[in-house]
Write a protein that holds these residues in place. Structure first.
Motif, PDB file in Angstrom:
ATOM      1  N   TRP A  20      74.068  80.131  57.026  1.00  0.00           N
ATOM      2  CA  TRP A  20      73.886  81.205  58.011  1.00  0.00           C
ATOM      3  C   TRP A  20      74.375  82.559  57.549  1.00  0.00           C
ATOM      4  CZ3 TRP A  20      71.134  81.212  62.424  1.00  0.00           C
ATOM      5  CH2 TRP A  20      70.542  79.983  62.726  1.00  0.00           C
ATOM      6  N   ILE A  37      84.311  78.571  55.882  1.00  0.00           N
ATOM      7  CA  ILE A  37      85.121  78.100  57.021  1.00  0.00           C
ATOM      8  C   ILE A  37      86.512  77.831  56.479  1.00  0.00           C
ATOM      9  CG2 ILE A  37      85.463  76.185  58.663  1.00  0.00           C
ATOM     10  CD1 ILE A  37      82.455  75.910  58.882  1.00  0.00           C
ATOM     11  N   GLY A  91      74.374  74.128  57.921  1.00  0.00           N
ATOM     12  CA  GLY A  91      73.347  75.039  57.430  1.00  0.00           C
ATOM     13  C   GLY A  91      73.868  76.205  56.608  1.00  0.00           C
ATOM     14  N   ALA A 124      71.257  70.095  64.053  1.00  0.00           N
ATOM     15  CA  ALA A 124      69.841  70.463  63.888  1.00  0.00           C
ATOM     16  C   ALA A 124      69.122  69.431  63.004  1.00  0.00           C
ATOM     17  CB  ALA A 124      69.749  71.882  63.363  1.00  0.00           C
ATOM     18  N   LYS A 177      67.962  76.360  62.679  1.00  0.00           N
ATOM     19  CA  LYS A 177      66.935  77.270  62.157  1.00  0.00           C
ATOM     20  C   LYS A 177      65.526  76.901  62.620  1.00  0.00           C
ATOM     21  CE  LYS A 177      69.153  79.985  58.851  1.00  0.00           C
ATOM     22  NZ  LYS A 177      69.398  80.377  57.472  1.00  0.00           N
ATOM     23  N   ILE A 205      62.784  72.241  55.565  1.00  0.00           N
ATOM     24  CA  ILE A 205      63.093  71.202  56.556  1.00  0.00           C
ATOM     25  C   ILE A 205      63.154  69.813  55.895  1.00  0.00           C
ATOM     26  CG2 ILE A 205      62.196  70.034  58.628  1.00  0.00           C
ATOM     27  CD1 ILE A 205      60.874  72.814  59.313  1.00  0.00           C
TER      28      ILE A 205
HETATM   29  C1  LIG Z   1      62.243  82.821  58.255  1.00  0.00           C
HETATM   30  C2  LIG Z   1      62.341  81.354  57.926  1.00  0.00           C
HETATM   31  C3  LIG Z   1      61.172  80.621  57.761  1.00  0.00           C
HETATM   32  C4  LIG Z   1      61.231  79.272  57.423  1.00  0.00           C
HETATM   33  N1  LIG Z   1      60.063  78.572  57.274  1.00  0.00           N
HETATM   34  C5  LIG Z   1      60.113  77.285  56.901  1.00  0.00           C
HETATM   35  C6  LIG Z   1      58.909  76.536  56.719  1.00  0.00           C
HETATM   36  O1  LIG Z   1      57.816  77.062  56.913  1.00  0.00           O
HETATM   37  N2  LIG Z   1      59.024  75.236  56.328  1.00  0.00           N
HETATM   38  C7  LIG Z   1      60.227  74.640  56.105  1.00  0.00           C
HETATM   39  O2  LIG Z   1      60.281  73.466  55.722  1.00  0.00           O
HETATM   40  N3  LIG Z   1      61.378  75.308  56.291  1.00  0.00           N
HETATM   41  C8  LIG Z   1      61.353  76.609  56.681  1.00  0.00           C
HETATM   42  N4  LIG Z   1      62.507  77.297  56.866  1.00  0.00           N
HETATM   43  C9  LIG Z   1      63.795  76.644  56.578  1.00  0.00           C
HETATM   44  C10 LIG Z   1      64.218  75.615  57.620  1.00  0.00           C
HETATM   45  O3  LIG Z   1      64.082  76.141  58.917  1.00  0.00           O
HETATM   46  C11 LIG Z   1      65.677  75.219  57.343  1.00  0.00           C
HETATM   47  O4  LIG Z   1      65.863  74.975  55.967  1.00  0.00           O
HETATM   48  C12 LIG Z   1      66.103  73.949  58.079  1.00  0.00           C
HETATM   49  O5  LIG Z   1      65.709  74.011  59.434  1.00  0.00           O
HETATM   50  C13 LIG Z   1      67.601  73.788  57.924  1.00  0.00           C
HETATM   51  O6  LIG Z   1      68.066  72.683  58.655  1.00  0.00           O
HETATM   52  P1  LIG Z   1      69.608  72.290  58.624  1.00  0.00           P
HETATM   53  O7  LIG Z   1      69.794  71.291  59.690  1.00  0.00           O
HETATM   54  O8  LIG Z   1      70.013  71.911  57.248  1.00  0.00           O
HETATM   55  O9  LIG Z   1      70.374  73.637  58.964  1.00  0.00           O
HETATM   56  P2  LIG Z   1      70.349  74.536  60.296  1.00  0.00           P
HETATM   57  O10 LIG Z   1      69.054  74.488  60.965  1.00  0.00           O
HETATM   58  O11 LIG Z   1      70.894  75.840  59.892  1.00  0.00           O
HETATM   59  O12 LIG Z   1      71.387  73.775  61.231  1.00  0.00           O
HETATM   60  C14 LIG Z   1      72.753  74.004  61.205  1.00  0.00           C
HETATM   61  C15 LIG Z   1      73.319  73.695  62.577  1.00  0.00           C
HETATM   62  O13 LIG Z   1      74.731  73.811  62.530  1.00  0.00           O
HETATM   63  C16 LIG Z   1      75.191  74.648  63.571  1.00  0.00           C
HETATM   64  N5  LIG Z   1      76.399  75.304  63.078  1.00  0.00           N
HETATM   65  C17 LIG Z   1      76.491  76.210  62.069  1.00  0.00           C
HETATM   66  N6  LIG Z   1      77.764  76.551  61.859  1.00  0.00           N
HETATM   67  C18 LIG Z   1      78.519  75.836  62.735  1.00  0.00           C
HETATM   68  C19 LIG Z   1      79.916  75.759  62.990  1.00  0.00           C
HETATM   69  N7  LIG Z   1      80.796  76.490  62.299  1.00  0.00           N
HETATM   70  N8  LIG Z   1      80.350  74.954  63.980  1.00  0.00           N
HETATM   71  C20 LIG Z   1      79.446  74.213  64.700  1.00  0.00           C
HETATM   72  N9  LIG Z   1      78.118  74.255  64.483  1.00  0.00           N
HETATM   73  C21 LIG Z   1      77.654  75.050  63.508  1.00  0.00           C
HETATM   74  C22 LIG Z   1      74.029  75.606  63.815  1.00  0.00           C
HETATM   75  O14 LIG Z   1      74.071  76.184  65.112  1.00  0.00           O
HETATM   76  C23 LIG Z   1      72.827  74.684  63.643  1.00  0.00           C
HETATM   77  O15 LIG Z   1      72.512  73.991  64.817  1.00  0.00           O
HETATM   78  C24 LIG Z   1      62.490  78.639  57.239  1.00  0.00           C
HETATM   79  C25 LIG Z   1      63.676  79.375  57.435  1.00  0.00           C
HETATM   80  C26 LIG Z   1      63.598  80.719  57.774  1.00  0.00           C
HETATM   81  C27 LIG Z   1      64.885  81.489  57.980  1.00  0.00           C
END
Ligand SMILES: Cc1cc2nc3c(=O)[nH]c(=O)nc-3n(C[C@H](O)[C@H](O)[C@H](O)COP(=O)(O)OP(=O)(O)OC[C@H]3O[C@@H](n4cnc5c(N)ncnc54)[C@H](O)[C@@H]3O)c2cc1C
Length: 411
Positions: free
Chosen positions: A104, A316, A102, A14, A43, A355
């Protein structure tokens, strides 16, 4: 060091994972992305509420452009810890492993017994927002959640504001439908509830609703709705605290939910086998910390309870934990203690649901790994890729990323 002899595996594709991919591929380094879902929007798809139409589209397109790069082998539908053990992932023999998976797991609710009602009168934030974002899609096969009036939401961060907003727009959309007025939740979110009602010569009082109720343990000035930059002066901190008050007021004016600060759950109220509310205690805020006031316990009734008190990384097997988070040497490198060349990036490490913060962290760690931590003599890239082809085959993926995205796109 030749980049031809390096291949890095990234878990989760992501925001953070795709940024790491970009850092490596820009340097000519091959990547494998192992993703638990069919599409790797994380997310952006399942957290950020669906009313962020343009932002979600933009972020998804960026993720696809990066994961679709010719130097990337994508492995969808493969969850580390379930379909592939951490040990097996390490045994692929890659140059480095980046955990971009992420946060979760919802932080456990302070009153454990409430979990008996999970999926009924109690939900954690992550499955609730997932339901909201997906339930109208034709491919959605998950549970349906019935939003009723007077839902209690325990939380206080930006995501908890989104949860009460979801409840309010769902509720008003339902009530208006009952009066023959069709208006979707995305339109309601954009216009706000008072303005929408005005268009139909209605007021909030006409709907005879109590609305969702947000309960937070400290006061508004301590709500993490705007964060302090590092080294913020006391004056700057005061300004940010004022901003928090404004953010909450604006949200309440536009979505009409109720709020109470300085209160926290100490028990649950059950009647005839159902959860009907929370036993709360009031708090003082002393030096910005919540301190419970003896003798202030009271009952707050509600149709449902949603816990929105933060998310932590899923444990994990094979990744050492320290309390609720992965055990890392330091946040700057995300290097996981006790494992060779394994690094955490993004929300899994930062603890911030943001993000930009996720992306910046992934950029810095991936650049550090690419420039400083890849093995001098490289690895057997051909042998690694042979193993990856068999994982792709198991996942039903033929290596054509654009066709895969088209085939699995949601409506
Ligand atoms: C309700 C809500 C509103 C939000 N609003 C905002 C906002 O307005 N502005 C903002 O900046 N942020 C916002 N956020 C936060 C933002 O969406 C996240 O912080 C950001 O997208 C996280 O990105 P990431 O890539 O670190 O993690 P994630 O998006 O969680 O990506 C993790 C990836 O790893 C994969 N994965 C997880 N575990 C495993 C595993 N064991 N094996 C293989 N794959 C796995 C998942 O499927 C996912 O694709 C919001 C979040 C929520 C819940």
């Amino acid at each position: 060091m030749s980049t031809d002899s390096q291949i890095v595996v990234i878990v989760g594709g992501a925001v953070a994972g795709s940024e790491a991919v970009y850092q490596f591929t820009e340097r000519g380094i091959r990547c494998i992305v192992v993703e638990q879902n069919d599409l790797s929007y994380g997310k952006i798809e399942d957290g950020l509420p669906k009313w962020h139409v343009k932002q979600r589209k933009k972020e998804m397109e960026l993720i696809d452009a990066r994961i679709g790069h010719e130097l990337v082998d994508f492995v969808p539908n493969t969850q580390i810890g379930r379909n592939l053990a951490m040990e097996e992932l390490l045994a692929l023999g890659c140059s480095a492993v980046l955990m971009a998976n992420g946060a979760w797991k919802d932080r456990p609710f302070p009153v454990k017994e409430i979990e008996r009602y999970e999926g009924g009168e109690f939900y954690y934030q992550n499955p609730f927002v997932y339901w909201y974002n997906h339930n109208e899609q034709s491919s959605y096969t998950g549970e349906q959640i019935e939003v009723k009036d007077n839902v209690l939401v325990v939380g206080g961060g930006l995501a908890s504001i989104d949860v009460v907003k979801i409840l309010q727009v769902e509720l008003v959309s339902q009530v208006l439908k009952g009066r023959g007025i069709e208006i979707g939740t995305i339109d309601l979110e954009h216009k706000g509830i008072p303005k929408t009602l005005e268009e139909f010569n209605l007021t909030w009082d006409d709907l005879e609703l109590e609305g969702a109720y947000l309960l937070y343990r400290r006061n508004v000035r301590n709500m993490p709705l705007a964060s302090f930059p590092p080294d913020a002066t006391p004056e700057r901190q005061q300004k940010i605290r004022d901003t928090r008050v404004k953010i909450l007021k604006k949200a309440q004016d536009k979505y009409l939910f109720r709020f109470k600060g300085q209160t926290q759950p100490v028990g649950i109220i059950e009647e005839e086998g159902k959860l009907v509310g929370l036993r709360m205690i009031d708090n003082d805020v002393i030096n910005n910390k919540a301190v419970s006031k003896d003798g202030t316990e009271h009952d707050v009734y509600g149709s449902m309870v949603i816990s929105s008190i933060g998310s932590i990384p899923e444990p994990i097997e094979g990744i050492p934990m320290e309390w609720n988070t992965y055990d890392i040497k330091d946040q700057e490198t995300g290097e996981v203690k006790g494992l060779h060349n394994v690094f955490g990036v993004g929300n899994a490490i930062t603890g911030k649901g943001n993000i930009r913060v996720s992306r910046n962290h992934a950029r810095e760690v991936a650049a550090y790994v690419a420039d400083k931590r890849l093995p001098e003599n490289g690895v057997d890239v051909g042998a690694v890729r042979e193993k990856v082809y068999s994982l792709q085959e198991k996942a039903g993926y033929d290596g054509n990323y654009p066709a895969w995205v088209d085939a699995n796109a949601r409506d």
